[in-house]
Design a protein around this motif. Structure first.
Motif, PDB file in Angstrom:
ATOM      1  N   GLU A  45      11.758   2.114  -1.595  1.00  8.14           N
ATOM      2  CA  GLU A  45      11.688   3.548  -1.867  1.00  8.14           C
ATOM      3  C   GLU A  45      10.698   3.903  -2.960  1.00  8.14           C
ATOM      4  O   GLU A  45      10.805   4.956  -3.579  1.00  8.14           O
ATOM      5  N   GLY A  46       9.756   3.036  -3.204  1.00  8.28           N
ATOM      6  CA  GLY A  46       8.747   3.357  -4.203  1.00  8.28           C
ATOM      7  C   GLY A  46       8.114   2.105  -4.770  1.00  8.28           C
ATOM      8  O   GLY A  46       8.769   1.076  -4.885  1.00  8.28           O
ATOM      9  N   CYS A  47       6.840   2.222  -5.112  1.00 12.32           N
ATOM     10  CA  CYS A  47       6.090   1.093  -5.655  1.00 12.32           C
ATOM     11  C   CYS A  47       5.408   1.541  -6.939  1.00 12.32           C
ATOM     12  O   CYS A  47       4.637   2.501  -6.939  1.00 12.32           O
ATOM     13  N   VAL A  48       5.723   0.844  -8.019  1.00 12.86           N
ATOM     14  CA  VAL A  48       5.082   1.123  -9.301  1.00 12.86           C
ATOM     15  C   VAL A  48       4.096  -0.010  -9.554  1.00 12.86           C
ATOM     16  O   VAL A  48       4.481  -1.180  -9.614  1.00 12.86           O
ATOM     17  N   ASP A  80       0.827  -1.192   0.000  1.00 20.07           N
ATOM     18  CA  ASP A  80       0.000   0.000   0.000  1.00 20.07           C
ATOM     19  C   ASP A  80       0.864   1.245   0.000  1.00 20.07           C
ATOM     20  O   ASP A  80       2.035   1.213   0.349  1.00 20.07           O
ATOM     21  N   LYS A  81       0.251   2.319  -0.460  1.00 19.61           N
ATOM     22  CA  LYS A  81       0.900   3.619  -0.433  1.00 19.61           C
ATOM     23  C   LYS A  81      -0.138   4.647  -0.021  1.00 19.61           C
ATOM     24  O   LYS A  81      -1.338   4.456  -0.217  1.00 19.61           O
ATOM     25  N   GLU A  82       0.361   5.719   0.551  1.00 18.71           N
ATOM     26  CA  GLU A  82      -0.529   6.714   1.135  1.00 18.71           C
ATOM     27  C   GLU A  82       0.070   8.098   0.914  1.00 18.71           C
ATOM     28  O   GLU A  82       1.287   8.279   0.965  1.00 18.71           O
ATOM     29  N   MET A  89       3.790  14.343   0.904  1.00 17.63           N
ATOM     30  CA  MET A  89       4.645  13.327   0.293  1.00 17.63           C
ATOM     31  C   MET A  89       3.970  11.959   0.320  1.00 17.63           C
ATOM     32  O   MET A  89       3.108  11.694   1.150  1.00 17.63           O
ATOM     33  N   VAL A  90       4.392  11.096  -0.593  1.00 16.85           N
ATOM     34  CA  VAL A  90       3.879   9.731  -0.650  1.00 16.85           C
ATOM     35  C   VAL A  90       4.647   8.885   0.361  1.00 16.85           C
ATOM     36  O   VAL A  90       5.865   8.989   0.481  1.00 16.85           O
ATOM     37  N   LYS A  91       3.929   8.048   1.088  1.00 12.94           N
ATOM     38  CA  LYS A  91       4.524   7.189   2.098  1.00 12.94           C
ATOM     39  C   LYS A  91       4.198   5.735   1.742  1.00 12.94           C
ATOM     40  O   LYS A  91       3.057   5.414   1.414  1.00 12.94           O
ATOM     41  N   TYR A  92       5.223   4.870   1.790  1.00 14.69           N
ATOM     42  CA  TYR A  92       5.056   3.466   1.448  1.00 14.69           C
ATOM     43  C   TYR A  92       5.219   2.607   2.699  1.00 14.69           C
ATOM     44  O   TYR A  92       6.127   2.844   3.493  1.00 14.69           O
ATOM     45  N   SER A  93       4.379   1.610   2.828  1.00 16.46           N
ATOM     46  CA  SER A  93       4.504   0.669   3.936  1.00 16.46           C
ATOM     47  C   SER A  93       5.595  -0.348   3.629  1.00 16.46           C
ATOM     48  O   SER A  93       5.912  -0.598   2.465  1.00 16.46           O
TER      49      SER A  93
END
Length: 149
Positions: A142-145, A35-37, A59-63
């Motif tokens: 550091e990121g989810c595509v 998930d991302k938030e 900013m985008v935050k990733y679990s």
């Protein structure tokens, strides 16, 4: 387009180091934390006549993502990756999770960039149980595509 939702039990995880052919094709029992938030920023302009804050996207935050699989004798690839972390030296990898259809083709992929292990958990032990030993690896990234195919 299908007339029913995609089942979530048929998936594949690619997480080995680049060019590593020693890693067997193991099936994971569970993947969680995809998930991302977007963090919310509240701002109150002192000149604004209204007595409420303005909410803006931040900013985008990733679990962290958790991978679970059965333990096998002689297979310590989770442990080996975890042990690469030494004083700011980290073996960062691209981890790709693919949700597959009936023909074993990906329909959704999650690509985790610059992933590295933050927690390794061995199985719990229980004298009166008959479950399979499960090993858990938690990874930061550091990121989810996300790609819908």
């Amino acid at each position: 387009m299908g007339d029913y939702p995609i089942p979530k039990f048929h998936f594949q995880v690619e997480w080995g180091a680049a060019g590593n052919t020693d890693e067997p094709d193991l099936r994971f029992t569970e993947v969680s934390g995809l998930d991302k938030e977007i963090e919310m920023i509240e701002y109150r302009d002192g000149y604004n006549p209204e007595y409420s804050k303005v909410k803006m996207p931040g900013m985008v935050k990733y679990s962290n993502v958790t991978l679970k699989r059965g333990m096998f004798i002689g297979l310590d690839s989770f442990e080996a990756w975890y042990n690469t972390i030494v004083m700011n030296k980290v073996d960062r990898r691209t981890v790709t999770i693919k949700l597959l259809n009936e023909e074993h083709q990906p329909v959704v992929t999650w690509q985790l960039n610059n992933a590295w292990p933050v927690k390794l958990q061995s199985t719990d032990l229980k004298g009166d149980g008959n479950e399979v030993a499960i090993q858990t690896l938690e990874i930061a990234h550091e990121g989810c595509v996300i790609e819908y195919l």
